[in-house]
Design a protein around this motif. Structure first.
Motif: not given
Length: 209
Positions: A136-137, A176-186, A188-196
């Motif tokens: 997807i990224s 939890t229900n509707l917990s919100h996480s954010i993953v950033i794609g920089g 190449g193919s590297q993905l970083v977790v910004k919000q857990f």
């Protein structure tokens, strides 16, 4: 930079009943729908370029509420479905714990060692979830993406992206229900977790998948 916002679905009837869901499904409760509405109000300033969700109705219905009447296509994919729990699906947690004590222990305490006939391992879930998010990224570089999925998949994905062992995936915070996480794609193919797994709702939650 690609920005992927990942939400767990809202509360379901089987969450209330304490049943294992996995590939099987149950509808959102009224609270589950209200949780999605509350989450929508907190992200309404975000303009998403694409929306992806699990083919399970609890995820697709949550996605529809999150985007409301915005004219955007929602892509449903089996890659974002919950871990396949095999014969446990539809059973109550208490019954699974009694009838499959060892496997149930590994599922929650040593997920990296969980292996059960007819069920998906967390290792396979890790491969499936990371491949999906990376695809997807890559296909939506520089875009803002909304993803709606499930607790075990989200926790496995985020744990993997943080290079932590699978045995640590149930450590807090829980998805939890509707917990919100954010993953950033920089680059190449590297993905970083910004919000857990930030809790976005103050309503009561259920510790079921």
């Amino acid at each position: 930079m690609t920005e992927i916002h990942i939400f767990r679905h809202g509360e379901t009837e089987w969450n209330i009943e304490g049943r294992m869901q996995g590939f099987k499904d149950s509808p959102l409760t009224e609270l589950g729908k209200a949780q999605a509405v509350a989450a929508r109000k907190k992200i309404e300033h975000l303009n998403f370029d694409a929306v992806f969700c699990s083919t399970s109705s609890r995820a697709s219905d949550t996605a529809k509420i999150l985007v409301n009447d915005v004219d955007i296509q929602i892509y449903e994919t089996d890659e974002l479905k919950e871990i396949n729990m095999g014969s446990w699906e539809g059973m109550k947690h208490s019954d699974v714990k009694e009838q499959f004590a060892t496997d149930y222990y590994y599922f929650w305490n040593r997920p990296g060692c969980f292996r059960m006939n007819g069920a998906e391992s967390f290792h396979d879930l890790k491969v499936r979830s990371t491949a999906c998010i990376k695809r997807i990224s890559q296909e939506h570089k520089g875009k803002k993406i909304l993803v709606v999925s499930h607790a075990a998949l989200i926790k496995t994905l985020l744990t993997s992206l943080q290079s932590k062992p699978l045995d640590e995936l149930w450590e807090g915070p829980f998805a939890t229900n509707l917990s919100h996480s954010i993953v950033i794609g920089g680059a190449g193919s590297q993905l970083v977790v910004k919000q857990f797994c930030d809790e976005i709702c103050n309503e009561k939650e259920s510790l079921n998948d």
